[in-house]
Write an enzyme that holds these catalytic residues in place. Structure first.
Site, PDB file in Angstrom:
ATOM      1  N   GLU A  30      13.518  34.649   6.787  1.00  0.00           N
ATOM      2  CA  GLU A  30      12.457  34.215   7.703  1.00  0.00           C
ATOM      3  C   GLU A  30      12.751  32.804   8.156  1.00  0.00           C
ATOM      4  O   GLU A  30      13.410  32.041   7.443  1.00  0.00           O
ATOM      5  CB  GLU A  30      11.102  34.221   6.975  1.00  0.00           C
ATOM      6  CG  GLU A  30      10.662  35.601   6.599  1.00  0.00           C
ATOM      7  CD  GLU A  30       9.279  35.599   5.949  1.00  0.00           C
ATOM      8  OE1 GLU A  30       8.618  34.549   5.937  1.00  0.00           O
ATOM      9  OE2 GLU A  30       8.895  36.666   5.455  1.00  0.00           O
ATOM     10  N   LYS A  43      12.244  29.078   8.392  1.00  0.00           N
ATOM     11  CA  LYS A  43      11.529  28.093   7.581  1.00  0.00           C
ATOM     12  C   LYS A  43      10.911  27.098   8.550  1.00  0.00           C
ATOM     13  O   LYS A  43      11.602  26.258   9.107  1.00  0.00           O
ATOM     14  CB  LYS A  43      12.473  27.395   6.599  1.00  0.00           C
ATOM     15  CG  LYS A  43      11.735  26.440   5.674  1.00  0.00           C
ATOM     16  CD  LYS A  43      12.676  25.805   4.688  1.00  0.00           C
ATOM     17  CE  LYS A  43      11.940  25.101   3.561  1.00  0.00           C
ATOM     18  NZ  LYS A  43      10.961  24.097   3.991  1.00  0.00           N
ATOM     19  N   ARG A  78       2.240  24.087   4.158  1.00  0.00           N
ATOM     20  CA  ARG A  78       1.753  25.369   3.678  1.00  0.00           C
ATOM     21  C   ARG A  78       0.249  25.431   3.826  1.00  0.00           C
ATOM     22  O   ARG A  78      -0.450  24.459   3.541  1.00  0.00           O
ATOM     23  CB  ARG A  78       2.140  25.468   2.194  1.00  0.00           C
ATOM     24  CG  ARG A  78       1.776  26.756   1.506  1.00  0.00           C
ATOM     25  CD  ARG A  78       2.997  27.599   1.406  1.00  0.00           C
ATOM     26  NE  ARG A  78       2.877  28.674   0.465  1.00  0.00           N
ATOM     27  CZ  ARG A  78       3.809  28.947  -0.455  1.00  0.00           C
ATOM     28  NH1 ARG A  78       4.855  28.165  -0.602  1.00  0.00           N
ATOM     29  NH2 ARG A  78       3.696  29.992  -1.222  1.00  0.00           N
ATOM     30  N   ARG A  83      -1.073  23.184   0.034  1.00  0.00           N
ATOM     31  CA  ARG A  83      -0.283  23.507  -1.140  1.00  0.00           C
ATOM     32  C   ARG A  83      -0.753  22.729  -2.368  1.00  0.00           C
ATOM     33  O   ARG A  83      -0.611  23.179  -3.498  1.00  0.00           O
ATOM     34  CB  ARG A  83       1.162  23.159  -0.775  1.00  0.00           C
ATOM     35  CG  ARG A  83       2.108  23.092  -1.873  1.00  0.00           C
ATOM     36  CD  ARG A  83       3.416  22.637  -1.248  1.00  0.00           C
ATOM     37  NE  ARG A  83       4.385  22.401  -2.283  1.00  0.00           N
ATOM     38  CZ  ARG A  83       5.684  22.486  -2.085  1.00  0.00           C
ATOM     39  NH1 ARG A  83       6.161  22.799  -0.906  1.00  0.00           N
ATOM     40  NH2 ARG A  83       6.525  22.246  -3.057  1.00  0.00           N
ATOM     41  N   GLU A  94       2.533  28.837   7.295  1.00  0.00           N
ATOM     42  CA  GLU A  94       2.900  27.443   7.509  1.00  0.00           C
ATOM     43  C   GLU A  94       2.211  26.982   8.796  1.00  0.00           C
ATOM     44  O   GLU A  94       2.347  27.638   9.832  1.00  0.00           O
ATOM     45  CB  GLU A  94       4.430  27.343   7.648  1.00  0.00           C
ATOM     46  CG  GLU A  94       4.965  25.934   7.696  1.00  0.00           C
ATOM     47  CD  GLU A  94       5.205  25.312   6.304  1.00  0.00           C
ATOM     48  OE1 GLU A  94       4.787  25.893   5.279  1.00  0.00           O
ATOM     49  OE2 GLU A  94       5.811  24.226   6.272  1.00  0.00           O
ATOM     50  N   PHE A 110       3.098  34.310   6.408  1.00  0.00           N
ATOM     51  CA  PHE A 110       4.215  34.997   5.766  1.00  0.00           C
ATOM     52  C   PHE A 110       3.864  35.764   4.495  1.00  0.00           C
ATOM     53  O   PHE A 110       4.726  36.379   3.897  1.00  0.00           O
ATOM     54  CB  PHE A 110       5.388  34.054   5.508  1.00  0.00           C
ATOM     55  CG  PHE A 110       5.027  32.756   4.820  1.00  0.00           C
ATOM     56  CD1 PHE A 110       4.704  32.730   3.489  1.00  0.00           C
ATOM     57  CD2 PHE A 110       5.051  31.557   5.531  1.00  0.00           C
ATOM     58  CE1 PHE A 110       4.386  31.551   2.852  1.00  0.00           C
ATOM     59  CE2 PHE A 110       4.734  30.353   4.903  1.00  0.00           C
ATOM     60  CZ  PHE A 110       4.401  30.353   3.568  1.00  0.00           C
ATOM     61  N   ARG A 170       8.313  28.490  -9.587  1.00  0.00           N
ATOM     62  CA  ARG A 170       9.548  28.494  -8.819  1.00  0.00           C
ATOM     63  C   ARG A 170      10.465  29.509  -9.464  1.00  0.00           C
ATOM     64  O   ARG A 170      11.469  29.162 -10.055  1.00  0.00           O
ATOM     65  CB  ARG A 170      10.175  27.096  -8.966  1.00  0.00           C
ATOM     66  CG  ARG A 170      10.566  26.439  -7.692  1.00  0.00           C
ATOM     67  CD  ARG A 170      11.101  25.054  -7.992  1.00  0.00           C
ATOM     68  NE  ARG A 170      10.161  24.001  -7.642  1.00  0.00           N
ATOM     69  CZ  ARG A 170       9.882  23.644  -6.399  1.00  0.00           C
ATOM     70  NH1 ARG A 170      10.467  24.232  -5.391  1.00  0.00           N
ATOM     71  NH2 ARG A 170       9.014  22.686  -6.177  1.00  0.00           N
ATOM     72  N   LYS A 199      15.136  28.599  -0.253  1.00  0.00           N
ATOM     73  CA  LYS A 199      15.192  27.915   1.041  1.00  0.00           C
ATOM     74  C   LYS A 199      16.633  27.515   1.329  1.00  0.00           C
ATOM     75  O   LYS A 199      17.361  27.124   0.407  1.00  0.00           O
ATOM     76  CB  LYS A 199      14.284  26.694   1.043  1.00  0.00           C
ATOM     77  CG  LYS A 199      14.562  25.739  -0.087  1.00  0.00           C
ATOM     78  CD  LYS A 199      13.547  24.625  -0.131  1.00  0.00           C
ATOM     79  CE  LYS A 199      13.691  23.849  -1.422  1.00  0.00           C
ATOM     80  NZ  LYS A 199      12.644  22.930  -1.717  1.00  0.00           N
TER      81      LYS A 199
END
Ligand code: AMP
Length: 555
Positions: free
Chosen positions: A246, A248, A253, A268, A298, A340, A415, A421
């Protein structure tokens, strides 16, 4: 509960820095706290009065605090300012200046957590005329109940300057220790409910079983799943293939909650930004076809609604910070949302679903418009195709791409490596064009792939370092060809050697060691930033510079 108990814990915590000791002190204390006071205690221990997602904000600055201290002590504000300057801390200064004032009231009434909470809640809602005066009165009242030691910490708490180092990790471990529950479950419950106080209460009353039942709900932000970094497209495809790639988007966020007609927007960092983005709330209300939902995307500031080019993050940041004249900001800095993920729908959490299915849900419930979109995506296992998509993303002014594992669930707050990314290293190089290749087919009349070189600082020679070809529009190929065709020195097949004269600024994803080029290095995914008409070939970057950049990345 009396505040004095908490103050003495603060005092102990202030004297230590070991995490283990902190955990032990906090857990010992939690053990004594009555159930219904756990939420406040946990919040106060972390130096907060309201959770970050609350619409309530204290916003008490030193100015107001000085006025409250002045009212209570009868001292002029300058004296108080001087003392603060001397001590370097408002809490200590207040403690010293009010020491004589408090003694008389010591025996009257004890300061309790409920009293603090009640006054600060009232204070946070005050606005408009006379608000300042009433705020001072509420603070004054609290100070007048406090002992000198309590004043030190009360002042710091109100100013949100407690800074004891009691972060989420310490609180989590302390809860686990005090109530003999699993720290992982505490973490999970917190990620979903963003309320450590409530988590503590559940841990105490219902143990692991209760924690396992924690669920997200609309109106309370969920900690977002974070991305890891991949060095390249190939690197990402090694982790999972095929992958969803996708764009970025370069913004912030945003987590959008819908419950009937009510919309909540969170960042975020779990801050509530519903008021700052009324247009997003409106899109969400109209365009999310579900009774209740939590979706993520985003938000990006754009130059204008006509061209949608992304603006620097600072502009978006102005929108996030602005608390007044919102209407004006909506016009001045337009935004768009690129969605997303969908993690909650019609009363049920969907985080256990594979990403592919969550994306399908998102596509199903959102009716897209120009400014409330679903992120561009391709699903592929072909590095070439993904590479093209990446170049396209950069060309459009976006940050790079995200590679997502189609089969992975959503893991709040971690994470875990379900999404990566990929973005270029931002430091650009100024390089000399020393060769090119005639294009194929439609591009046969244009020079289409350009050989780049750096200067060898020892010999002054030009050493090749990569080829740049993708990401040009037809117009740009044409212009480059026009610029270079008179510099062709010789031609073998489609390859031409160019007289070095044009310097270009080049961005890239990575520098690798490589035997292919004379410099011993290769730039990965180089792309043109601009032609440096202002530079001659002697002004181009040297091999030393390339090595320095490489070192700094490794470092
Ligand atoms: P970083 O902030 O560099 O760690 O990158 C992760 C962030 O990229 C996420 O938290 C999102 O805010 C942002 N982002 C932009 N576009 C996307 C996308 N298509 N999917 C997921 N995250 C995205």
């Amino acid at each position: 509960m009396e505040f004095s108990k908490l103050a003495s814990v603060y005092q102990k915590l202030e004297r230590i820095s070991s995490r283990l000791e902190m955990t032990s002190i906090v857990s010992g204390f939690l053990d004594e706290v009555p159930d219904d006071e756990l939420p406040e205690v946990i919040m106060f221990l972390q130096g907060r009065v309201f959770p970050p997602w609350s619409e309530k904000e204290l916003g008490i600055g030193n100015r107001l605090m000085i006025k409250a201290i002045s009212r209570m002590s009868g001292l002029p504000e300058e004296r108080i300012e001087d003392r603060i300057r001397e001590r370097g801390d408002t809490g200590l200064a207040a403690e010293e200046l009010l020491v004589n004032k408090t003694q008389t009231t010591l025996f009257l009434e004890k300061l309790t957590l409920q009293k603090i909470s009640s006054n600060l809640n009232k204070l946070a809602g005050l606005m408009g005329k006379g608000a300042q005066d009433r705020k001072i009165s509420y603070i004054h009242e609290l100070l007048s109940f406090a002992t000198p030691l309590e004043i030190r910490y009360l002042v710091r708490l109100i100013l949100e300057e407690l800074r004891l180092g009691v972060g989420r990790g310490v609180v989590r471990d302390a809860i686990a220790k005090a109530f003999r529950v699993d720290a992982v479950l505490v973490d999970r419950a917190y990620s979903l409910t963003s309320d450590m106080g409530e988590v503590a209460r559940v841990a105490k009353r219902e143990g692991n079983t209760g924690l396992k039942q924690a669920e997200m709900r609309t109106g309370i932000p969920v900690e977002v799943m974070l991305a890891q970094k991949a060095n390249s497209i190939e690197d990402a495809l090694e982790k999972f293939s095929p992958a969803a790639f996708e764009i970025k988007y370069d913004g912030a966020r945003i987590q959008i909650h819908k419950e009937g007609n009510r919309i909540f927007l969170f960042t975020r960092r779990l801050e509530n930004v519903t008021n700052q983005f009324p247009e997003i709330a409106e899109y969400a209300r109209d365009q999310i076809g579900a009774k209740s939902a939590i979706v993520e995307g985003e938000v990006v500031a754009i130059e204008s609604r006509a061209n949608r080019r992304p603006r620097p993050f600072q502009d978006l940041s102005r929108r996030i910070k602005r608390k007044y004249n919102i209407k004006e900001m909506v016009e001045k800095i337009p935004v768009e949302v690129n969605l997303f993920d969908a993690i909650y729908l019609d009363g049920r959490s969907r985080i256990g679903l594979e990403f592919m299915k969550r994306r399908k849900l998102l596509e199903k419930i959102v009716s897209r418009t120009e400014f409330f979109r679903i992120s561009d995506e391709i699903v592929t296992s072909d590095p070439g195709e993904a590479g093209e998509f990446y170049q396209h993303a950069l060309k459009m002014g976006h940050e790079g791409v995200m590679a997502k594992n189609l089969d992975a669930p959503y893991q709040p707050g971690s994470r875990v490596g379900y999404m990566y990314k990929i973005k270029p290293i931002m430091e650009t190089l100024d390089l000399v064009l020393v060769g090119a290749t005639w294009g194929e087919g439609r591009r046969a009349k244009w020079l289409a792939s350009y050989l780049l070189a750096v200067i060898d600082p020892d010999s002054g020679r030009l050493l090749t370092i990569g080829r740049m070809g993708t990401g040009f529009t037809d117009e740009e190929f044409k212009d480059m060809t026009e610029l270079l065709k008179d510099n062709v020195l010789e031609q073998v097949g489609k390859e031409v050697k160019l007289k070095p004269s044009v310097v270009v600024e080049v961005a890239y994803e990575e520098i690798q060691r490589s035997p292919t080029y004379e410099s011993g290095y290769a730039l990965r995914f180089p792309r043109l930033v601009r032609i440096r008409e202002d530079k001659g070939i002697n002004d181009a970057d040297t091999l030393t510079r390339v090595e320095e950049i490489l070192e700094s990345i490794k470092g």
